[in-house]
Every structure is written in C-alpha cells, then in structure tokens.
Design a protein around this motif. Structure first.
Motif, mmCIF file in Angstrom:
data_model
loop_
_atom_site.group_PDB
_atom_site.id
_atom_site.type_symbol
_atom_site.label_atom_id
_atom_site.label_comp_id
_atom_site.label_asym_id
_atom_site.label_seq_id
_atom_site.Cartn_x
_atom_site.Cartn_y
_atom_site.Cartn_z
ATOM 1 N N VAL A 21 23.872 20.813 10.837
ATOM 2 C CA VAL A 21 23.175 20.250 11.990
ATOM 3 C C VAL A 21 21.897 19.584 11.508
ATOM 4 C CG1 VAL A 21 24.077 21.990 13.597
ATOM 5 C CG2 VAL A 21 21.933 22.429 12.393
ATOM 6 N N THR A 22 21.362 18.681 12.322
ATOM 7 C CA THR A 22 20.104 18.035 11.964
ATOM 8 C C THR A 22 18.926 18.949 12.307
ATOM 9 O OG1 THR A 22 20.125 16.892 14.095
ATOM 10 C CG2 THR A 22 20.969 15.691 12.183
ATOM 11 N N THR A 23 17.774 18.616 11.772
ATOM 12 C CA THR A 23 16.571 19.437 11.902
ATOM 13 C C THR A 23 15.474 18.715 12.683
ATOM 14 O OG1 THR A 23 15.633 18.530 9.871
ATOM 15 C CG2 THR A 23 17.050 20.485 9.659
ATOM 16 N N ARG A 24 14.396 19.427 12.911
ATOM 17 C CA ARG A 24 13.214 18.831 13.544
ATOM 18 C C ARG A 24 12.641 17.716 12.669
ATOM 19 N NH1 ARG A 24 7.595 20.424 13.819
ATOM 20 N NH2 ARG A 24 6.687 19.932 15.859
ATOM 21 N N GLN A 25 12.737 17.892 11.347
ATOM 22 C CA GLN A 25 12.270 16.855 10.420
ATOM 23 C C GLN A 25 13.070 15.566 10.613
ATOM 24 O OE1 GLN A 25 9.846 16.528 8.389
ATOM 25 N NE2 GLN A 25 10.450 14.925 6.951
ATOM 26 N N PHE A 26 14.354 15.686 10.892
ATOM 27 C CA PHE A 26 15.194 14.516 11.170
ATOM 28 C C PHE A 26 14.670 13.767 12.394
ATOM 29 C CE2 PHE A 26 18.684 12.977 13.886
ATOM 30 C CZ PHE A 26 19.238 12.002 13.069
ATOM 31 N N LEU A 27 14.373 14.509 13.463
ATOM 32 C CA LEU A 27 13.848 13.883 14.678
ATOM 33 C C LEU A 27 12.529 13.172 14.383
ATOM 34 C CD1 LEU A 27 14.468 16.718 17.312
ATOM 35 C CD2 LEU A 27 15.808 14.640 16.992
ATOM 36 N N ALA A 28 11.648 13.849 13.651
ATOM 37 C CA ALA A 28 10.331 13.276 13.366
ATOM 38 C C ALA A 28 10.452 12.008 12.523
ATOM 39 C CB ALA A 28 9.463 14.304 12.647
ATOM 40 N N ALA A 29 11.314 12.038 11.503
ATOM 41 C CA ALA A 29 11.442 10.894 10.606
ATOM 42 C C ALA A 29 11.977 9.661 11.316
ATOM 43 C CB ALA A 29 12.349 11.253 9.429
ATOM 44 N N GLY A 60 17.775 19.051 0.925
ATOM 45 C CA GLY A 60 16.516 19.008 0.185
ATOM 46 C C GLY A 60 15.486 18.107 0.850
ATOM 47 N N ALA A 61 15.957 17.043 1.516
ATOM 48 C CA ALA A 61 15.052 16.145 2.241
ATOM 49 C C ALA A 61 14.592 16.757 3.555
ATOM 50 C CB ALA A 61 15.743 14.808 2.500
ATOM 51 N N GLY A 62 15.202 17.878 3.927
ATOM 52 C CA GLY A 62 14.808 18.540 5.176
ATOM 53 C C GLY A 62 15.470 17.976 6.408
ATOM 54 N N PHE A 63 16.493 17.135 6.238
ATOM 55 C CA PHE A 63 17.120 16.469 7.379
ATOM 56 C C PHE A 63 18.259 17.268 8.003
ATOM 57 C CE2 PHE A 63 15.799 12.094 5.609
ATOM 58 C CZ PHE A 63 14.584 12.193 6.266
ATOM 59 N N ILE A 64 18.921 18.126 7.230
ATOM 60 C CA ILE A 64 20.005 18.932 7.785
ATOM 61 C C ILE A 64 19.833 20.385 7.365
ATOM 62 C CG2 ILE A 64 21.615 16.979 7.784
ATOM 63 C CD1 ILE A 64 23.067 18.311 5.428
ATOM 64 N N ALA A 65 20.483 21.264 8.112
ATOM 65 C CA ALA A 65 20.459 22.690 7.814
ATOM 66 C C ALA A 65 21.814 23.274 8.197
ATOM 67 C CB ALA A 65 19.342 23.389 8.591
ATOM 68 N N SER A 66 22.067 24.505 7.767
ATOM 69 C CA SER A 66 23.319 25.155 8.126
ATOM 70 C C SER A 66 23.346 25.462 9.609
ATOM 71 C CB SER A 66 23.487 26.460 7.330
ATOM 72 O OG SER A 66 23.596 26.181 5.951
ATOM 73 N N GLY A 67 24.492 25.177 10.227
ATOM 74 C CA GLY A 67 24.691 25.498 11.633
ATOM 75 C C GLY A 67 25.569 26.728 11.761
ATOM 76 N N PRO A 68 26.180 26.930 12.916
ATOM 77 C CA PRO A 68 27.058 28.083 13.098
ATOM 78 C C PRO A 68 28.318 27.946 12.255
ATOM 79 C CG PRO A 68 27.219 26.587 14.957
ATOM 80 C CD PRO A 68 26.082 26.094 14.129
ATOM 81 N N ALA A 86 0.839 -1.198 0.000
ATOM 82 C CA ALA A 86 0.000 0.000 0.000
ATOM 83 C C ALA A 86 0.875 1.251 0.000
ATOM 84 C CB ALA A 86 -0.908 0.003 1.222
ATOM 85 N N THR A 87 0.352 2.315 -0.607
ATOM 86 C CA THR A 87 1.034 3.603 -0.566
ATOM 87 C C THR A 87 0.868 4.186 0.831
ATOM 88 O OG1 THR A 87 0.569 3.990 -2.901
ATOM 89 C CG2 THR A 87 1.182 5.899 -1.572
ATOM 90 N N THR A 88 1.973 4.559 1.462
ATOM 91 C CA THR A 88 1.924 5.060 2.829
ATOM 92 C C THR A 88 2.364 6.509 2.899
ATOM 93 O OG1 THR A 88 4.181 4.307 3.294
ATOM 94 C CG2 THR A 88 2.389 2.761 3.738
ATOM 95 N N ARG A 89 2.035 7.147 4.021
ATOM 96 C CA ARG A 89 2.445 8.533 4.248
ATOM 97 C C ARG A 89 3.819 8.538 4.907
ATOM 98 N NH1 ARG A 89 -2.245 11.208 7.630
ATOM 99 N NH2 ARG A 89 -1.899 9.338 8.843
ATOM 100 N N SER A 90 4.825 8.105 4.195
ATOM 101 C CA SER A 90 6.171 8.008 4.769
ATOM 102 C C SER A 90 6.807 9.381 4.883
ATOM 103 C CB SER A 90 7.052 7.112 3.896
ATOM 104 O OG SER A 90 8.378 7.119 4.350
ATOM 105 N N MET A 91 7.509 9.606 6.014
ATOM 106 C CA MET A 91 8.254 10.851 6.198
ATOM 107 C C MET A 91 9.709 10.661 5.792
ATOM 108 S SD MET A 91 6.880 12.384 9.773
ATOM 109 C CE MET A 91 7.823 13.858 9.441
ATOM 110 N N MET A 92 10.053 9.498 5.268
ATOM 111 C CA MET A 92 11.437 9.170 4.975
ATOM 112 C C MET A 92 11.698 9.190 3.475
ATOM 113 S SD MET A 92 14.377 8.361 6.204
ATOM 114 C CE MET A 92 14.075 7.736 7.844
ATOM 115 N N PRO A 93 12.251 10.295 2.938
ATOM 116 C CA PRO A 93 12.623 10.294 1.528
ATOM 117 C C PRO A 93 13.657 9.207 1.265
ATOM 118 C CG PRO A 93 12.702 12.515 2.464
ATOM 119 C CD PRO A 93 12.552 11.554 3.605
#
Length: 222
Positions: free
Chosen positions: A172-180, A152-160, A103-110
């Motif tokens: 650094v990792t993002t909130r999306q990383f934690l959620a996934a 692009g997957a929303g898993f990392i972002a620029s840090g200091p 089945a097609t699922t609502r996956s948060m994992m690209p």
C-alpha cells in the motif's frame, strides 16, 4: 534523561499560547506567524495537532490557515493541504524558473526509474496489491529489488496479507507518497479514465498478455 524531561516540561509551562496580554488583532497575527514558522521549518506536512500546540486552545487552525493563505497571495510559494497536514510549496508557475536556476532544492521526490514510477502508480490505484498481481499488470516480473527501492523511498509499505494461497504480503502507499505528490488523500488521485484520455496511461498496455517471469510471492516477502 530525567533532567531533560523536566526542562522540557518547564519550557512547556513557560510558552505562552494564549497571548492574553496582546490586543486581539495582534494576537491573531502572532498566531498566524507561529503557524507559518512551524510549517516552514518542517520537512514534512504538519498536522493539526502539532499546530495546536503553539496557538490558543480555542483558536481555529482552519481560519488561521485561510488568513495565512490570503496573506501569501502574491508570494511565489503557498501553503497547501497534503497528507493530512499542511506544507509550504513553491507555486507551480515558478517550477521552470527554479529548474533554470539549477539551485539545490528541498525535493521530497527521490529519483525513480520510469518502471519504478509506473509500479508506484499501479500500487496507488490498485492497493492493496501483491507483487504477483503487479507482475501480471505489467506482463513481466516486478522484482523484489523494485519493491525494496519503493519501500526505501518511503512510498510504499506492507499492507494486509492477501487471502490468496500462501497469504503473501500486499503493498500500500504511505503518507510520504501523498506528501510527495501533493495529495490530501488517495481520493485525490487523478481518475484513471482521465489519464487514459490524456495519453498518460494505457491499461491495455499495462495488462498485456505476455509470458511472465518468476513471480512467486513468498509469504515472508516484504
């Protein structure tokens, strides 16, 4: 625009959060259902502030969540705390069933390549970290394309900026990383030693001393 704002404000005034006309048990039950509805409808973890908008001002979100979890005890899904909020998740024991159904699922994992997943894991454990430092961990160049894919997957972002010469960006990792990955905070990451004991990670292999490719960190490299 002004008309939409007025309509929104009017809707806010009309929405009955307190439900004072209901007996206490029915009021509590309705609040539980509202919490579940909001969490179910959201594609992302829902924070406390959002949930507080649909229940009484003196209502305990934590107690509502506890009762809701108990209510869902025999269901194939549950409400879990991730990334500073709550989200519906299928129980682990049904993962095989869902895979078998195709089945097609609502996956948060690209979809990530094995190397991208390893780089993401390294960022999770060693953040804030530069691209050059990542390249040294893996013994080969971690390309800008790999970084761009994880961003692009929303898993990392620029840090200091790093204090090293040139002040390159760190990642650094993002909130999306934690959620996934179903984590409340980074403190919930598995212990590195435990991963090594399970044979899932070898720091010696990751830090193998082999010649590197081009790993210059441009100060404006994002």
């Amino acid at each position: 625009m002004a008309g939409r704002l007025k309509a929104s404000a009017a809707s806010e005034r009309l929405f009955d959060r307190e439900l004072e006309d209901l007996p206490a048990p029915m009021r509590w039950r309705e609040w539980m259902l509202r919490i579940e509805a909001v969490i179910f409808a959201s594609e992302e973890p829902v924070g406390r502030e959002t949930l507080a908008r649909v229940v009484g001002k003196d209502c305990s979100i934590d107690l509502l969540i506890d009762d809701l979890k108990e209510d869902l005890g025999d269901r194939p899904y549950e409400i879990v705390a991730v990334a500073g909020g709550w989200q519906h998740r299928t129980r682990t024991r049904y993962a095989g069933t869902i895979r078998a159904s195709a089945a097609t699922t609502r996956s948060m994992m690209p979809s990530l390549s094995q190397f991208e997943a390893m780089v993401l894991m390294a960022v999770g454990y060693y953040q804030p970290i530069t691209r050059s430092e990542l390249s040294k961990i893996f013994g080969k160049d971690v390309s800008r394309d790999t970084i761009a894919s994880l961003r692009g997957a929303g898993f990392i972002a620029s840090g200091p900026r790093s204090p090293s010469p040139g002040a390159p960006y760190t990642y650094v990792t993002t909130r999306q990383f934690l959620a996934a990955f179903g984590l409340k905070t980074l403190r919930d990451l598995p212990d590195i030693e435990a991963l090594e004991d399970a044979g899932l990670l070898s720091r010696q292999e990751m830090a193998a001393d082999v010649p590197l490719g081009t790993t210059d960190d441009n100060p404006d490299d994002e």
